[in-house]
Design a protein around this motif. Structure first.
Motif, PDB file in Angstrom:
ATOM      1  N   ASN A 220      78.769  24.905  41.304  1.00  0.00           N
ATOM      2  CA  ASN A 220      80.128  24.724  41.101  1.00  0.00           C
ATOM      3  C   ASN A 220      81.428  24.168  40.641  1.00  0.00           C
ATOM      4  O   ASN A 220      81.966  23.381  41.073  1.00  0.00           O
ATOM      5  N   GLY A 221      80.951  23.643  40.096  1.00  0.00           N
ATOM      6  CA  GLY A 221      81.478  22.874  38.668  1.00  0.00           C
ATOM      7  C   GLY A 221      80.175  21.103  37.960  1.00  0.00           C
ATOM      8  O   GLY A 221      81.452  20.384  37.333  1.00  0.00           O
ATOM      9  N   SER A 222      79.729  20.670  39.160  1.00  0.00           N
ATOM     10  CA  SER A 222      78.659  19.499  38.926  1.00  0.00           C
ATOM     11  C   SER A 222      77.433  19.768  38.668  1.00  0.00           C
ATOM     12  O   SER A 222      77.051  20.452  39.568  1.00  0.00           O
ATOM     13  N   ASP A 223      76.535  18.538  38.248  1.00  0.00           N
ATOM     14  CA  ASP A 223      75.372  18.649  38.290  1.00  0.00           C
ATOM     15  C   ASP A 223      74.824  19.492  38.933  1.00  0.00           C
ATOM     16  O   ASP A 223      75.358  18.879  40.168  1.00  0.00           O
ATOM     17  N   VAL A 224      73.463  20.411  39.387  1.00  0.00           N
ATOM     18  CA  VAL A 224      72.457  20.690  40.005  1.00  0.00           C
ATOM     19  C   VAL A 224      71.248  20.815  39.863  1.00  0.00           C
ATOM     20  O   VAL A 224      71.060  20.806  38.519  1.00  0.00           O
ATOM     21  N   THR A 225      70.340  19.704  40.717  1.00  0.00           N
ATOM     22  CA  THR A 225      69.452  20.686  40.737  1.00  0.00           C
ATOM     23  C   THR A 225      68.194  21.575  40.937  1.00  0.00           C
ATOM     24  O   THR A 225      68.541  22.513  41.532  1.00  0.00           O
ATOM     25  N   GLY A 226      67.389  22.261  39.975  1.00  0.00           N
ATOM     26  CA  GLY A 226      66.675  23.223  39.916  1.00  0.00           C
ATOM     27  C   GLY A 226      65.182  22.931  39.954  1.00  0.00           C
ATOM     28  O   GLY A 226      64.450  22.271  39.535  1.00  0.00           O
ATOM     29  N   ARG A 227      64.389  23.464  40.738  1.00  0.00           N
ATOM     30  CA  ARG A 227      63.304  23.352  40.872  1.00  0.00           C
ATOM     31  C   ARG A 227      62.162  24.707  40.491  1.00  0.00           C
ATOM     32  O   ARG A 227      62.274  25.770  40.775  1.00  0.00           O
ATOM     33  N   VAL A 228      61.376  24.464  39.958  1.00  0.00           N
ATOM     34  CA  VAL A 228      60.731  25.102  39.164  1.00  0.00           C
ATOM     35  C   VAL A 228      59.340  25.314  39.564  1.00  0.00           C
ATOM     36  O   VAL A 228      58.598  24.578  39.857  1.00  0.00           O
ATOM     37  N   SER A 229      59.156  26.402  39.417  1.00  0.00           N
ATOM     38  CA  SER A 229      57.532  26.871  39.709  1.00  0.00           C
ATOM     39  C   SER A 229      56.973  28.157  38.648  1.00  0.00           C
ATOM     40  O   SER A 229      57.760  29.037  38.377  1.00  0.00           O
TER      41      SER A 229
END
Length: 280
Positions: A220-229
């Motif tokens: 949406n235009g700002s940093d976002v966390t991604g959970r990696v598996s």
């Protein structure tokens, strides 16, 4: 995959038939349903399913698909392409610190070129382009060990002027490092699947993993966390032994098919490299 390695494969002929080399694979919910031969010159880097009113096509990239005029200007590597809303995007890199190139084909078939000037902290690698389902954002990847994916406004859709620099917008901040990502594609607005060419296996306990990245929210235009598996090791099957190379990835929304390119070792790159097909 560099040209000299591919060309070398065509200069050698196997003296004997080697037994098939198979490593144990388990890719979580994604079950292997078959494979297609991947030609090393024009199907070795990645692929994308392009849906348009006139029909749907699966388009591959490889060293042989780089237009001569693009290569002559210094962009000598093409990565895993992305697509959304009928737009098709190829990511290119060069060996110097020059701009990255995103070559865009619109639904009407016309082409345009968007350049992104590197940030001071940005690697010059341009491994893949993955477009969010709404078409607004394009995720791009750097090679090596990284804790981020870079996000740009999608060229041709959200960014419409090829004469302007395609800006860096924000990042997907990964909760753990990943290594040698060759391609990613959106499965939903908050989930990507990625193919890793990690040769060491120290990050997830396996080499060449299929990774899932679950986002804290839609882009949406700002940093976002991604959970990696890690879902498991991608198929490593060939008549030759040695180092495989995983390449691009594509999720086909029409029937839920996931495709991943895996290049075979040694001379077998020319004979039994594969695009593997999976379904849940």
């Amino acid at each position: 995959m560099r040209l000299n390695k591919i060309v070398a494969a065509f200069t050698l002929v196997p003296a004997i038939l080697l037994s098939t080399v198979t490593a144990a694979q388990a890719t979580g919910p994604w079950q292997k349903i078959g494979s297609d031969v991947a030609r090393p010159l024009d199907e070795s880097q990645g692929l994308a399913t392009i849906e348009r009113p006139g029909g749907t096509t699966i388009r591959y990239t490889g060293i042989g698909t780089i237009p001569p005029g693009v290569a002559a200007r210094g962009w000598n590597h093409v990565g895993d392409p992305g697509t959304a809303k009928g737009y098709y995007i190829e990511p290119y890199q060069r060996d110097d610190r020059g701009a990255k190139l995103f070559r865009v084909q619109a639904p009407d078939g016309s082409w345009s070129e968007y350049q992104h000037a590197l940030e001071s902290w940005e690697a010059n690698n341009n491994s893949f382009a993955a477009v969010s389902p709404d078409g607004g954002w394009m995720v791009a990847g750097e090679y090596g060990t990284m804790d981020r994916f870079l996000v740009h406004p999608t060229p041709g859709i959200a960014a419409k002027d090829p004469a302007k620099n395609l800006p860096y917008a924000f990042a997907i901040r990964l909760d753990r490092p990943v290594r040698d990502i060759q391609g990613c594609d959106f499965v939903t607005a908050t989930q990507l699947l990625c193919s890793s060419n990690d040769p060491a296996g120290s990050l997830f306990g396996i080499t060449k993993p299929l990774l899932q990245v679950d986002l804290a929210g839609a882009l949406n235009g700002s940093d976002v966390t991604g959970r990696v598996s890690a879902l498991g090791q991608l198929p490593l099957e060939s008549g030759c032994s040695g180092e495989f190379e995983t390449e691009g990835i594509d999720f086909d929304e029409r029937d839920g098919t996931l495709r991943v390119v895996v290049l075979s070792p040694s001379i077998c790159i020319a004979f039994d490299s594969k695009t593997w097909r999976f379904r849940r």
